[in-house]
Design a protein around this motif. Structure first.
Motif, PDB file in Angstrom:
ATOM      1  N   UNK A   1       6.542   0.310   1.898  1.00 24.02           N
ATOM      2  CA  UNK A   1       7.990   0.403   2.137  1.00 24.02           C
ATOM      3  C   UNK A   1       8.766  -0.196   0.962  1.00 24.02           C
ATOM      4  N   UNK A   2       8.413   0.225  -0.235  1.00 27.53           N
ATOM      5  CA  UNK A   2       8.960  -0.383  -1.448  1.00 27.53           C
ATOM      6  C   UNK A   2      10.423  -0.010  -1.672  1.00 27.53           C
ATOM      7  N   UNK A   3      10.780   1.231  -1.442  1.00 29.29           N
ATOM      8  CA  UNK A   3      12.170   1.624  -1.660  1.00 29.29           C
ATOM      9  C   UNK A   3      13.100   0.857  -0.717  1.00 29.29           C
ATOM     10  N   UNK A   4      14.109   0.190  -1.305  1.00 30.50           N
ATOM     11  CA  UNK A   4      15.091  -0.600  -0.560  1.00 30.50           C
ATOM     12  C   UNK A   4      14.474  -1.798   0.159  1.00 30.50           C
ATOM     13  N   UNK A   5      13.327  -2.253  -0.292  1.00 35.55           N
ATOM     14  CA  UNK A   5      12.632  -3.369   0.355  1.00 35.55           C
ATOM     15  C   UNK A   5      13.503  -4.627   0.370  1.00 35.55           C
ATOM     16  N   UNK A   6      13.415  -5.362   1.477  1.00 37.69           N
ATOM     17  CA  UNK A   6      14.124  -6.634   1.604  1.00 37.69           C
ATOM     18  C   UNK A   6      13.174  -7.830   1.502  1.00 37.69           C
TER      19      UNK A   6
ATOM     20  N   UNK B   1      -1.270  -8.958   9.452  1.00 40.25           N
ATOM     21  CA  UNK B   1      -2.130  -8.166  10.328  1.00 40.25           C
ATOM     22  C   UNK B   1      -1.866  -8.414  11.807  1.00 40.25           C
ATOM     23  N   UNK B   2      -1.292  -9.551  12.153  1.00 34.49           N
ATOM     24  CA  UNK B   2      -1.114  -9.874  13.560  1.00 34.49           C
ATOM     25  C   UNK B   2       0.205  -9.371  14.142  1.00 34.49           C
ATOM     26  N   UNK B   3       1.001  -8.619  13.365  1.00 32.66           N
ATOM     27  CA  UNK B   3       2.227  -8.051  13.919  1.00 32.66           C
ATOM     28  C   UNK B   3       1.894  -6.759  14.661  1.00 32.66           C
ATOM     29  N   UNK B   4       2.730  -6.409  15.617  1.00 32.49           N
ATOM     30  CA  UNK B   4       2.444  -5.250  16.458  1.00 32.49           C
ATOM     31  C   UNK B   4       2.740  -3.931  15.755  1.00 32.49           C
ATOM     32  N   UNK B   5       3.736  -3.914  14.869  1.00 31.94           N
ATOM     33  CA  UNK B   5       4.163  -2.659  14.244  1.00 31.94           C
ATOM     34  C   UNK B   5       4.240  -2.823  12.732  1.00 31.94           C
TER      35      UNK B   5
ATOM     36  N   UNK C   1       8.288  -3.917   7.280  1.00 37.10           N
ATOM     37  CA  UNK C   1       8.022  -4.261   5.879  1.00 37.10           C
ATOM     38  C   UNK C   1       6.777  -3.592   5.322  1.00 37.10           C
ATOM     39  N   UNK C   2       6.174  -2.685   6.090  1.00 35.82           N
ATOM     40  CA  UNK C   2       5.050  -1.939   5.562  1.00 35.82           C
ATOM     41  C   UNK C   2       3.703  -2.402   6.097  1.00 35.82           C
ATOM     42  N   UNK C   3       2.652  -1.829   5.509  1.00 33.03           N
ATOM     43  CA  UNK C   3       1.276  -2.103   5.914  1.00 33.03           C
ATOM     44  C   UNK C   3       0.804  -3.398   5.252  1.00 33.03           C
ATOM     45  N   UNK C   4       0.099  -4.257   5.981  1.00 36.34           N
ATOM     46  CA  UNK C   4      -0.411  -5.498   5.378  1.00 36.34           C
ATOM     47  C   UNK C   4      -1.320  -5.235   4.181  1.00 36.34           C
ATOM     48  N   UNK C   5      -1.264  -6.129   3.224  1.00 36.11           N
ATOM     49  CA  UNK C   5      -2.059  -6.003   2.014  1.00 36.11           C
ATOM     50  C   UNK C   5      -3.549  -5.903   2.335  1.00 36.11           C
ATOM     51  N   UNK C   6      -3.993  -6.665   3.335  1.00 34.81           N
ATOM     52  CA  UNK C   6      -5.410  -6.671   3.688  1.00 34.81           C
ATOM     53  C   UNK C   6      -5.907  -5.284   4.086  1.00 34.81           C
ATOM     54  N   UNK C   7      -5.075  -4.520   4.786  1.00 34.65           N
ATOM     55  CA  UNK C   7      -5.471  -3.186   5.236  1.00 34.65           C
ATOM     56  C   UNK C   7      -5.656  -2.254   4.041  1.00 34.65           C
ATOM     57  N   UNK C   8      -4.729  -2.318   3.095  1.00 34.64           N
ATOM     58  CA  UNK C   8      -4.823  -1.463   1.912  1.00 34.64           C
ATOM     59  C   UNK C   8      -6.035  -1.831   1.061  1.00 34.64           C
ATOM     60  N   UNK C   9      -6.300  -3.128   0.941  1.00 35.60           N
ATOM     61  CA  UNK C   9      -7.468  -3.575   0.187  1.00 35.60           C
ATOM     62  C   UNK C   9      -8.751  -3.098   0.859  1.00 35.60           C
ATOM     63  N   UNK C  10      -8.815  -3.216   2.190  1.00 35.99           N
ATOM     64  CA  UNK C  10     -10.000  -2.769   2.921  1.00 35.99           C
ATOM     65  C   UNK C  10     -10.270  -1.285   2.675  1.00 35.99           C
ATOM     66  N   UNK C  11      -9.218  -0.484   2.692  1.00 33.67           N
ATOM     67  CA  UNK C  11      -9.382   0.950   2.472  1.00 33.67           C
ATOM     68  C   UNK C  11      -9.977   1.226   1.093  1.00 33.67           C
ATOM     69  N   UNK C  12      -9.421   0.579   0.074  1.00 36.19           N
ATOM     70  CA  UNK C  12      -9.899   0.804  -1.289  1.00 36.19           C
ATOM     71  C   UNK C  12     -11.317   0.273  -1.489  1.00 36.19           C
ATOM     72  N   UNK C  13     -11.607  -0.878  -0.929  1.00 37.59           N
ATOM     73  CA  UNK C  13     -12.953  -1.426  -1.037  1.00 37.59           C
ATOM     74  C   UNK C  13     -13.981  -0.520  -0.366  1.00 37.59           C
ATOM     75  N   UNK C  14     -13.637  -0.008   0.803  1.00 35.51           N
ATOM     76  CA  UNK C  14     -14.576   0.839   1.545  1.00 35.51           C
ATOM     77  C   UNK C  14     -14.823   2.173   0.861  1.00 35.51           C
TER      78      UNK C  14
ATOM     79  N   UNK D   1       2.867  -1.658  -5.724  1.00 33.52           N
ATOM     80  CA  UNK D   1       4.213  -1.864  -6.243  1.00 33.52           C
ATOM     81  C   UNK D   1       4.708  -3.236  -5.785  1.00 33.52           C
ATOM     82  N   UNK D   2       5.470  -3.897  -6.623  1.00 31.43           N
ATOM     83  CA  UNK D   2       6.013  -5.219  -6.321  1.00 31.43           C
ATOM     84  C   UNK D   2       7.440  -5.055  -5.810  1.00 31.43           C
ATOM     85  N   UNK D   3       7.774  -5.572  -4.628  1.00 31.50           N
ATOM     86  CA  UNK D   3       9.163  -5.476  -4.136  1.00 31.50           C
ATOM     87  C   UNK D   3      10.155  -6.013  -5.167  1.00 31.50           C
ATOM     88  N   UNK D   4      11.279  -5.336  -5.304  1.00 29.31           N
ATOM     89  CA  UNK D   4      12.197  -5.669  -6.402  1.00 29.31           C
ATOM     90  C   UNK D   4      12.796  -7.068  -6.276  1.00 29.31           C
ATOM     91  N   UNK D   5      12.863  -7.613  -5.057  1.00 30.73           N
ATOM     92  CA  UNK D   5      13.411  -8.956  -4.863  1.00 30.73           C
ATOM     93  C   UNK D   5      12.351 -10.044  -4.812  1.00 30.73           C
TER      94      UNK D   5
END
Length: 219
Positions: A60-65, A75-79, A83-96, A104-108
Motif C-alpha cells: 500500500x505504498x501509494x499515499x502511505x501514511x 501479522x497479528x492484525x485481523x485485516x 497499511x498493507x501486508x506484513x513484511x514477514x509474509x512477503x519474505x516468506x513467499x520469496x524465501x519459499x 518500496x519504502x513509504x515516503x514518510x
C-alpha cells in the motif's frame, strides 16, 4: 457462538454471543489441507517461475501514511487493508519460491523505520537472494501524495527552483533515496545483496533528469 454465512464468493463470520471475561479470540480460517501453510499450492504454482516480486501494491505504498516502525502492518492484525501486508509474509513467499523481493519504502518513513526494516530483511531473507530497494513509487506523479510530500520537503531544504517545484521534488527524491541506500548498506555491511532503484518518468529527457537531478554530484 460463531455463525458462518456463505455467499457466492465470500464468507462472512458474525460473533453472536461470547463471554466478555473469556471472549472468542485467535480466529483462523484454513482451506482444507492448508492448516499449516500460508500460501495454497495453486497460488505458489502460478508465481513460482518469476525472478523478482515487486511488492508495491501489497505494501500500500501509494499515499502511505506509515511513518514509524510501530506503524508497520503486523501479522497479528485481523485485516491487511490499512497499511498493507506484513513484511514477514512477503519474505516468506520469496524465501519459499526463491524469488528476489523488491520492496518500496513509504515516503514518510523515518530513519529508524528504514534501519529496522533493513535489519529484519538482513536476518530473514535467504542470503542467496538479492533485495531490490526503491523509495516510494512514482514520486513524479502528481496524483499521489508522495509527490506533494517530496515537493514540500524540497522547499524546506531549499532544493531546486521555486518556480519549478517538480524539479525540487526530483532533487529530494534523489537525496532521500541516497540516505535510504546508505542506511541499508550500513546494516548489510556493503551493497552486494542490494539492488538500488532510482525511477523517474520516462517521457522526460531522461539523460537530463537522471544526470542533472537524480544523480546530482552534491547529493
Amino acid at each position: 457462538i460463531l455463525n458462518l454465512e456463505q455467499l457466492t464468493d465470500s464468507l462472512f463470520i458474525k460473533i453472536t454471543k461470547t463471554n466478555p471475561d473469556n471472549y472468542i479470540r485467535n480466529i483462523r480460517l484454513y482451506l482444507p489441507g492448508y492448516e499449516k501453510e500460508t500460501f495454497n499450492q495453486e497460488f505458489v504454482d502460478r508465481w513460482k517461475d518469476f525472478e523478482v516480486f515487486r511488492f508495491m501494491t501489497w505494501q500500500f505504498i501509494n499515499d502511505s501514511q506509515v511513518k514509524s516502525w510501530n506503524d508497520r502492518p503486523k501479522k497479528d492484525i485481523a485485516f491487511y487493508s490499512e497499511n498493507g501486508v506484513p513484511l514477514e509474509i512477503m519474505v516468506d513467499l520469496c524465501n519459499n519460491l526463491n524469488v528476489n523481493p523488491w520492496f518500496c519504502i513509504p515516503h514518510k518513513a523515518d530513519d529508524n523505520y528504514i534501519r529496522q526494516m533493513a535489519i529484519q530483511l538482513r536476518d530473514s531473507v535467504n542470503p542467496n537472494l538479492k533485495i531490490y530497494l526503491e523509495y516510494s513509487n512514482e514520486v513524479w506523479n502528481t496524483q499521489f501524495k508522495q509527490y506533494s510530500y517530496a515537493v514540500d520537503k524540497a522547499k524546506e531544504l531549499s532544493l531546486g527552483s521555486p518556480d519549478r517545484p517538480w524539479e525540487g521534488g526530483a532533487l529530494f527524491y534523489g537525496l532521500r533515496s541516497k540516505q535510504i541506500f546508505q542506511i541499508f548498506e550500513e546494516v548489510f555491511a556493503g551493497s552486494d545483496r542490494l539492488v538500488r532503484i532510482l525511477a523517474w518518468q520516462a517521457e522526460a529527457d531522461i539523460n537530463y533528469w537522471m544526470e542533472n537531478l537524480l544523480l546530482k554530484p552534491n547529493q
